[in-house]
Design an enzyme around this catalytic site. Structure first.
Site, PDB file in Angstrom:
ATOM      1  N   ASP A   1       0.873  -1.189   0.000  1.00  0.00           N
ATOM      2  CA  ASP A   1       0.000   0.000   0.000  1.00  0.00           C
ATOM      3  C   ASP A   1       0.904   1.232   0.000  1.00  0.00           C
ATOM      4  OD1 ASP A   1      -1.956   1.897   0.324  1.00  0.00           O
ATOM      5  OD2 ASP A   1      -2.584   1.254   2.321  1.00  0.00           O
TER       6      ASP A   1
ATOM      7  N   CYS B   1      -3.009   4.503  -4.366  1.00  0.00           N
ATOM      8  CA  CYS B   1      -3.738   5.776  -4.413  1.00  0.00           C
ATOM      9  C   CYS B   1      -3.353   6.552  -5.672  1.00  0.00           C
ATOM     10  CB  CYS B   1      -3.473   6.588  -3.150  1.00  0.00           C
ATOM     11  SG  CYS B   1      -1.740   6.898  -2.854  1.00  0.00           S
TER      12      CYS B   1
HETATM   13  N1  SAH Z   1      -1.422   0.772   4.911  1.00  0.00           N
HETATM   14  C1  SAH Z   1      -1.576   1.951   5.751  1.00  0.00           C
HETATM   15  C2  SAH Z   1      -0.743   3.157   5.305  1.00  0.00           C
HETATM   16  C3  SAH Z   1      -0.678   3.457   3.830  1.00  0.00           C
HETATM   17  S1  SAH Z   1       0.010   5.042   3.464  1.00  0.00           S
HETATM   18  C4  SAH Z   1      -3.049   2.333   5.872  1.00  0.00           C
HETATM   19  O1  SAH Z   1      -3.883   1.862   5.107  1.00  0.00           O
HETATM   20  O2  SAH Z   1      -3.374   3.107   6.773  1.00  0.00           O
HETATM   21  C5  SAH Z   1       1.666   4.634   2.918  1.00  0.00           C
HETATM   22  C6  SAH Z   1       2.641   4.452   4.059  1.00  0.00           C
HETATM   23  O3  SAH Z   1       3.924   4.136   3.490  1.00  0.00           O
HETATM   24  C7  SAH Z   1       2.870   5.679   4.911  1.00  0.00           C
HETATM   25  O4  SAH Z   1       2.599   5.337   6.244  1.00  0.00           O
HETATM   26  C8  SAH Z   1       4.357   6.024   4.699  1.00  0.00           C
HETATM   27  O5  SAH Z   1       4.981   6.516   5.857  1.00  0.00           O
HETATM   28  C9  SAH Z   1       4.943   4.689   4.310  1.00  0.00           C
HETATM   29  N2  SAH Z   1       6.196   4.672   3.514  1.00  0.00           N
HETATM   30  C10 SAH Z   1       6.632   5.561   2.595  1.00  0.00           C
HETATM   31  N3  SAH Z   1       7.768   5.131   1.995  1.00  0.00           N
HETATM   32  C11 SAH Z   1       8.085   3.934   2.555  1.00  0.00           C
HETATM   33  C12 SAH Z   1       9.145   2.981   2.352  1.00  0.00           C
HETATM   34  N4  SAH Z   1      10.092   3.179   1.452  1.00  0.00           N
HETATM   35  N5  SAH Z   1       9.138   1.860   3.089  1.00  0.00           N
HETATM   36  C13 SAH Z   1       8.152   1.629   4.003  1.00  0.00           C
HETATM   37  N6  SAH Z   1       7.124   2.494   4.231  1.00  0.00           N
HETATM   38  C14 SAH Z   1       7.093   3.632   3.531  1.00  0.00           C
END
Ligand code: SAH
Length: 466
Positions: free
Chosen positions: A387, A414
């Protein structure tokens, strides 16, 4: 090479037809083969437009007059729709919005992903696509001795007063207006970003849609200010149903809303909300999906696609506060979640505890670093859920998933264009995109959320039928 002759010039007025919607909800069409983007125009319409900007491959124009309107064109519900810009599709019927969002996904998959033989379901929408947002963030300013609270007019930093937002849950609007009135009565100043003076910057409010709990965050430019005690007292008197009153201090010259320091002025430091049977603690700075009703729809679809029997090992990449991880843990053997923000992982661990879910492991770090390490340690996943943020998955992560070769993969996105790019990589690596389900998480806006099911090809050959 000779300079290419464009078919239009700046300020020229032309008549054109629209065939689709762009990323920001603008109408898109071709005029003598040249692509133009026009805000306010809809697919199927013919309109008179004035050219405002031209680039080599595409240009922009302003809508002057709709000559043949779309049958799906409606009068926007909100009286400040034009000035605000927070919503982009209120002039399109809700059914039209759902159809267009599906089409946007389909166009991206075909054009960027070269994926054609896949079922794209009709967009799952809301029965009542209004008043859904559980969070509002409202800037304050001073006007003629009083306070205004609203939004920045499109493309500017001028605050326009707003009593009501048609996509907000009513409790949020009410709390913000209560604070505006109380602060005005007490003579508390609003922050001025030009002079870097004044107190009240933003009011952020959150509703736990399924619990009714309310959080109010006063973002101020310093910790202490005159009449702070009276402000707190009055707020508690006027909003007795409040669960949590927080002061957030943001001393910086910045347009980032929240500062690093939060103080609980009254009540709890978190509010709770539930998604299905799971309870989540939401702290002032945590990311939490803004449309609770559709979050359930999205996660249910992700769970359905994961087809869990209770025996599977699942990896949840980009797990945030563990929402999807905990949701799927109920039906899996073990879930591994990875997320780059340490606070979010702290929340995720706490949420696992609150719900007494023990078959989860959360780790802080970049998914593209942590997951290869897990693979090296011998962790084998039957299902991988991703996600990612708008920029999509890191290429290294996709390669790891291709090597890992889980039976199923669920991709929550998204952004349809990075989704399409990533699906192409996964297909070249032996996965097959089986089903695609757009879910309307943000009615009235041009944002599109999609959940996809992929299965790994049993032959596992790379570059199969490109
Ligand atoms: N699955 C969760 C959040 C999705 S938003 C939900 O549905 O609520 C995407 C998330 O990816 C964010 O929390 C952001 O901090 C994280 N993120 C961004 N880049 C990343 C990376 N390289 N590795 C791990 N997480 C990351």
């Amino acid at each position: 090479m000779a300079t290419m002759q464009l078919p239009v010039k700046i300020n020229q007025t032309i008549e054109m037809e629209f065939t689709g919607l762009g990323h920001n909800g603008e109408g898109v069409g071709k005029y003598q083969g040249y692509t133009l983007f026009v805000s306010g125009a809809l697919p199927g319409e013919i309109a008179k437009v004035k050219i405002t900007k031209t680039n080599k491959n595409y240009g922009f124009a302003r809508l002057l007059q709709v000559i043949k309107p779309s049958p799906d064109r409606v009068k926007p519900t909100c009286s400040i729709y034009e000035q605000c810009g927070g919503c982009q599709l209120q002039h399109l019927s809700y059914k039209g919005q759902l159809d267009q969002k599906r089409k946007i996904v389909q166009d991206n998959l075909e054009r960027i992903g070269k994926i054609e033989d896949v079922t794209i379901h009709p967009t799952l929408g809301m029965e009542n696509p209004w008043n859904y947002r559980n969070k509002s963030q409202v800037p304050f300013a001073e006007r003629e001795g009083g306070l205004v609270a609203g939004f920045f007019a499109k493309g500017t930093h001028e605050v326009i007063d707003m009593k009501k937002c048609v996509i907000q849950q009513e409790a949020n609007d009410r709390m913000v207006q209560d604070v505006r009135r109380i602060a005005e009565e007490l003579g508390i100043s609003a922050y001025n970003e030009v002079t870097h003076t004044g107190i009240l910057r933003h009011v952020v409010s959150r509703v736990g849609a399924n619990t009714g709990e309310l959080m109010l965050i006063l973002v101020t430019s310093r910790k202490d200010f005159p009449k702070k005690e009276q402000l707190v007292e009055k707020i508690l008197e006027e909003i007795p149903e409040l669960t949590s009153l927080v002061q957030n201090i943001n001393e910086e010259r910045t347009n980032v809303i929240l500062g690093l320091k939060s103080i609980t002025l009254w009540g709890r430091n978190v509010i709770y909300d539930t998604i299905g049977d799971i309870k989540f603690a939401i702290s002032p700075r945590s990311f939490y999906q803004v449309n609770p009703e559709q979050t359930k729809v999205l996660y249910d679809k992700a769970l359905e696609y994961a087809e869990l029997t209770g025996e599977e090992i699942v990896i949840d990449a980009y797990c945030g506060i563990g929402t999807i991880s905990l949701f799927v843990a109920q039906r899996a053997k073990h879930v591994y979640g990875v997320e780059i923000i340490p606070e979010a992982i702290k929340d995720a661990k706490r949420n696992a505890e609150i719900n007494e879910i023990e078959n989860v492991t959360f780790e802080v770090g970049a998914a593209e670093k942590v997951i290869p390490k897990w693979v090296e340690q011998g962790i084998k996943a039957d299902v991988v859920v991703v996600d990612p943020p708008r920029k999509g998955c890191d290429e290294a992560l996709l390669q790891t998933i291709i090597e890992l070769k889980p039976k199923r993969m669920v991709y929550v996105s998204c952004n349809p264009s990075t989704l399409a790019r990533d699906l192409r990589v996964l297909e070249d690596g032996g996965f097959k995109t089986v089903e695609v389900q757009p879910v309307d998480m943000f009615p009235q806006t041009s944002h599109v959320e999609t959940v996809c099911l992929l299965t790994s090809n049993s032959k596992g050959s790379r570059g199969l039928d490109k």
